[in-house]
Design a protein around this motif. Structure first.
Motif, PDB file in Angstrom:
ATOM      1  N   UNK A 179      19.634 -28.020 -38.870  1.00  0.00           N
ATOM      2  CA  UNK A 179      19.767 -27.348 -40.149  1.00  0.00           C
ATOM      3  C   UNK A 179      19.979 -25.854 -40.083  1.00  0.00           C
ATOM      4  N   UNK A 180      20.143 -25.291 -38.896  1.00  0.00           N
ATOM      5  CA  UNK A 180      20.348 -23.841 -38.783  1.00  0.00           C
ATOM      6  C   UNK A 180      21.774 -23.484 -39.185  1.00  0.00           C
ATOM      7  N   UNK A 181      21.900 -22.401 -39.930  1.00  0.00           N
ATOM      8  CA  UNK A 181      23.220 -21.902 -40.280  1.00  0.00           C
ATOM      9  C   UNK A 181      23.854 -21.229 -39.056  1.00  0.00           C
ATOM     10  N   UNK A 182      25.182 -21.087 -39.042  1.00  0.00           N
ATOM     11  CA  UNK A 182      25.836 -20.485 -37.865  1.00  0.00           C
ATOM     12  C   UNK A 182      25.303 -19.105 -37.513  1.00  0.00           C
ATOM     13  N   UNK A 183      25.092 -18.250 -38.515  1.00  0.00           N
ATOM     14  CA  UNK A 183      24.611 -16.902 -38.229  1.00  0.00           C
ATOM     15  C   UNK A 183      23.199 -16.932 -37.650  1.00  0.00           C
ATOM     16  N   UNK A 184      22.335 -17.781 -38.194  1.00  0.00           N
ATOM     17  CA  UNK A 184      20.974 -17.883 -37.681  1.00  0.00           C
ATOM     18  C   UNK A 184      20.955 -18.469 -36.280  1.00  0.00           C
ATOM     19  N   UNK A 185      21.801 -19.461 -36.025  1.00  0.00           N
ATOM     20  CA  UNK A 185      21.882 -20.038 -34.682  1.00  0.00           C
ATOM     21  C   UNK A 185      22.403 -19.009 -33.682  1.00  0.00           C
ATOM     22  N   UNK A 186      23.349 -18.222 -34.122  1.00  0.00           N
ATOM     23  CA  UNK A 186      23.862 -17.162 -33.247  1.00  0.00           C
ATOM     24  C   UNK A 186      22.762 -16.170 -32.893  1.00  0.00           C
ATOM     25  N   UNK A 187      21.976 -15.770 -33.889  1.00  0.00           N
ATOM     26  CA  UNK A 187      20.954 -14.749 -33.666  1.00  0.00           C
ATOM     27  C   UNK A 187      19.767 -15.282 -32.847  1.00  0.00           C
ATOM     28  N   UNK A 188      19.438 -16.548 -33.037  1.00  0.00           N
ATOM     29  CA  UNK A 188      18.264 -17.107 -32.369  1.00  0.00           C
ATOM     30  C   UNK A 188      18.579 -17.746 -31.021  1.00  0.00           C
ATOM     31  N   UNK A 189      19.828 -18.079 -30.770  1.00  0.00           N
ATOM     32  CA  UNK A 189      20.174 -18.778 -29.536  1.00  0.00           C
ATOM     33  C   UNK A 189      21.148 -17.972 -28.679  1.00  0.00           C
ATOM     34  N   UNK A 190      22.288 -17.612 -29.250  1.00  0.00           N
ATOM     35  CA  UNK A 190      23.318 -16.943 -28.459  1.00  0.00           C
ATOM     36  C   UNK A 190      22.863 -15.573 -27.986  1.00  0.00           C
ATOM     37  N   UNK A 191      22.331 -14.767 -28.896  1.00  0.00           N
ATOM     38  CA  UNK A 191      21.934 -13.405 -28.528  1.00  0.00           C
ATOM     39  C   UNK A 191      20.816 -13.399 -27.480  1.00  0.00           C
ATOM     40  N   UNK A 192      19.721 -14.161 -27.646  1.00  0.00           N
ATOM     41  CA  UNK A 192      18.694 -14.147 -26.585  1.00  0.00           C
ATOM     42  C   UNK A 192      19.204 -14.648 -25.240  1.00  0.00           C
ATOM     43  N   UNK A 193      20.052 -15.674 -25.238  1.00  0.00           N
ATOM     44  CA  UNK A 193      20.558 -16.191 -23.969  1.00  0.00           C
ATOM     45  C   UNK A 193      21.555 -15.242 -23.295  1.00  0.00           C
ATOM     46  N   UNK A 194      22.112 -14.311 -24.065  1.00  0.00           N
ATOM     47  CA  UNK A 194      23.026 -13.325 -23.487  1.00  0.00           C
ATOM     48  C   UNK A 194      22.333 -11.999 -23.198  1.00  0.00           C
ATOM     49  N   UNK A 195      21.013 -12.003 -23.183  1.00  0.00           N
ATOM     50  CA  UNK A 195      20.261 -10.767 -22.973  1.00  0.00           C
ATOM     51  C   UNK A 195      20.585 -10.127 -21.633  1.00  0.00           C
ATOM     52  N   UNK A 196      20.734 -10.920 -20.590  1.00  0.00           N
ATOM     53  CA  UNK A 196      21.035 -10.349 -19.276  1.00  0.00           C
ATOM     54  C   UNK A 196      22.374  -9.625 -19.279  1.00  0.00           C
ATOM     55  N   UNK A 197      23.368 -10.179 -19.957  1.00  0.00           N
ATOM     56  CA  UNK A 197      24.662  -9.508 -20.053  1.00  0.00           C
ATOM     57  C   UNK A 197      24.586  -8.244 -20.876  1.00  0.00           C
ATOM     58  N   UNK A 198      23.775  -8.264 -21.944  1.00  0.00           N
ATOM     59  CA  UNK A 198      23.613  -7.066 -22.767  1.00  0.00           C
ATOM     60  C   UNK A 198      22.984  -5.944 -21.951  1.00  0.00           C
ATOM     61  N   UNK A 199      21.923  -6.269 -21.219  1.00  0.00           N
ATOM     62  CA  UNK A 199      21.239  -5.253 -20.415  1.00  0.00           C
ATOM     63  C   UNK A 199      22.167  -4.726 -19.319  1.00  0.00           C
ATOM     64  N   UNK A 200      22.865  -5.631 -18.628  1.00  0.00           N
ATOM     65  CA  UNK A 200      23.762  -5.199 -17.552  1.00  0.00           C
ATOM     66  C   UNK A 200      24.879  -4.321 -18.092  1.00  0.00           C
ATOM     67  N   UNK A 201      25.506  -4.740 -19.197  1.00  0.00           N
ATOM     68  CA  UNK A 201      26.569  -3.931 -19.777  1.00  0.00           C
ATOM     69  C   UNK A 201      26.062  -2.598 -20.283  1.00  0.00           C
ATOM     70  N   UNK A 202      24.885  -2.588 -20.897  1.00  0.00           N
ATOM     71  CA  UNK A 202      24.316  -1.343 -21.416  1.00  0.00           C
ATOM     72  C   UNK A 202      24.074  -0.355 -20.284  1.00  0.00           C
ATOM     73  N   UNK A 203      23.539  -0.841 -19.169  1.00  0.00           N
ATOM     74  CA  UNK A 203      23.281   0.050 -18.046  1.00  0.00           C
ATOM     75  C   UNK A 203      24.576   0.530 -17.394  1.00  0.00           C
TER      76      UNK A 203
END
Length: 300
Positions: free
Chosen positions: A206-230
């Motif tokens: 029942x999750x909407x696309x935006x909520x699924x993106x924020x709760x699943x995609x963003x946390x699972x891409x945390x390593x890429x976010x940190x690496x790119x940020x650095x």
């Protein structure tokens, strides 16, 4: 008991040797020069010991960074302002690269597999051109009589050129443009490996696309976010070319200050002290972050 094979030792030893020779050794040389008293000489490689063998470290090379010439005001110097300005520009540039690079990397990861090599080539295409030429091209775009101003005047949007170059905006545009690929590539490498079944499960629950993106995609891409940020933040702090070409006199960053101290004032000890502090400002927070991350992973 497991024994170390010669091949394994070689594979592990080569990168360690590279780091020791090309990273640790130059840093130790910088650290050594930062305590030297050059006097009136032009050679920075002076001994730190006198004839009696006593050690003499010129700590003034560091203290002068944090106080003015008469010693009355602390943390109110040109160097502290340059540090703060460099950190601010680097942080804003990294955030802009993240805001622009994440949707682009997400689109690449979700594109058909046959398109991905072409999209990756487009991201890496700027590296085929000289870094200096790419930055210098922005002067022709943002100048008072550059392409953008001429186009807006021809369309009747403005009557006279707008000051776009030698401003904060031109600095951020140049830094974001140059370092954007360093954000996109690690994000793409993380997002392309994301298991889409997790998103499908979220939709089924029942999750909407935006909520699924924020709760699943963003946390699972945390390593890429940190690496790119650095990858964006670290080189942006010591950037020299972009402030020199696109920044004005009020946009002086620490890289330019180090250059002036070393090659204009011939004050190598103070220049290396500035560089050592800049390295510490970057590495200490990274070491703290890695330690906290390791402790969290160990607790989990």
């Amino acid at each position: 008991m497991r024994t170390w094979m010669p091949g394994r030792r070689l594979v592990i030893g080569v990168p360690y040797t590279w780091l020791l020779v090309f990273f640790l050794l130059p840093f130790l040389i910088l650290f050594y020069i930062s305590f030297v008293d050059m006097g009136e000489d032009i050679i920075p490689f002076k001994p730190l010991w006198d004839a009696s063998g006593a050690l003499h470290l010129k700590l003034e090379n560091y203290w002068s960074i944090f106080r003015d010439e008469d010693g009355s005001n602390w943390f109110n110097t040109l160097y502290i302002e340059a540090y703060g300005r460099s950190l601010a520009y680097a942080l804003i540039s990294a955030c802009l690269c993240l805001l622009i690079g994440y949707p682009f990397a997400y689109f690449m990861a979700r594109a058909p597999e046959r398109w991905r090599p072409g999209l990756l080539m487009l991201v890496m295409l700027p590296f085929w051109t000289s870094f200096l030429l790419r930055v210098y091209a922005w002067k022709g775009l943002l100048g008072d009589f550059g392409i953008i101003n001429k186009a807006m005047m021809a369309l009747g949007l403005i009557d006279e050129p707008i000051q776009m170059i030698y401003t904060d905006i031109s600095m951020l545009v140049g830094m974001t443009y140059v370092y954007l690929p360093f954000m996109v590539l690690p994000l793409y490498a993380t997002l392309v490996k994301l298991d889409e079944r997790l998103l499908e499960a979220a939709y089924d629950l029942g999750a909407r696309p935006l909520k699924a993106f924020w709760l699943i995609t963003v946390p699972l891409s945390k390593s890429g976010i940190v690496a790119g940020f650095m990858l964006v933040f670290i080189p942006s702090v010591g950037e020299f070319v972009i402030p020199s070409l696109l920044g004005g006199p009020e946009n002086i960053m620490i890289g330019r200050v180090v250059w002036d101290e070393m090659f204009t004032s011939n004050n190598w000890p103070r220049a290396t002290a500035l560089a050592v502090i800049m390295i510490a400002l970057i590495t200490l927070p990274l070491a703290w972050y890695n330690q906290v991350t390791a402790e969290r992973q160990g607790a989990a």
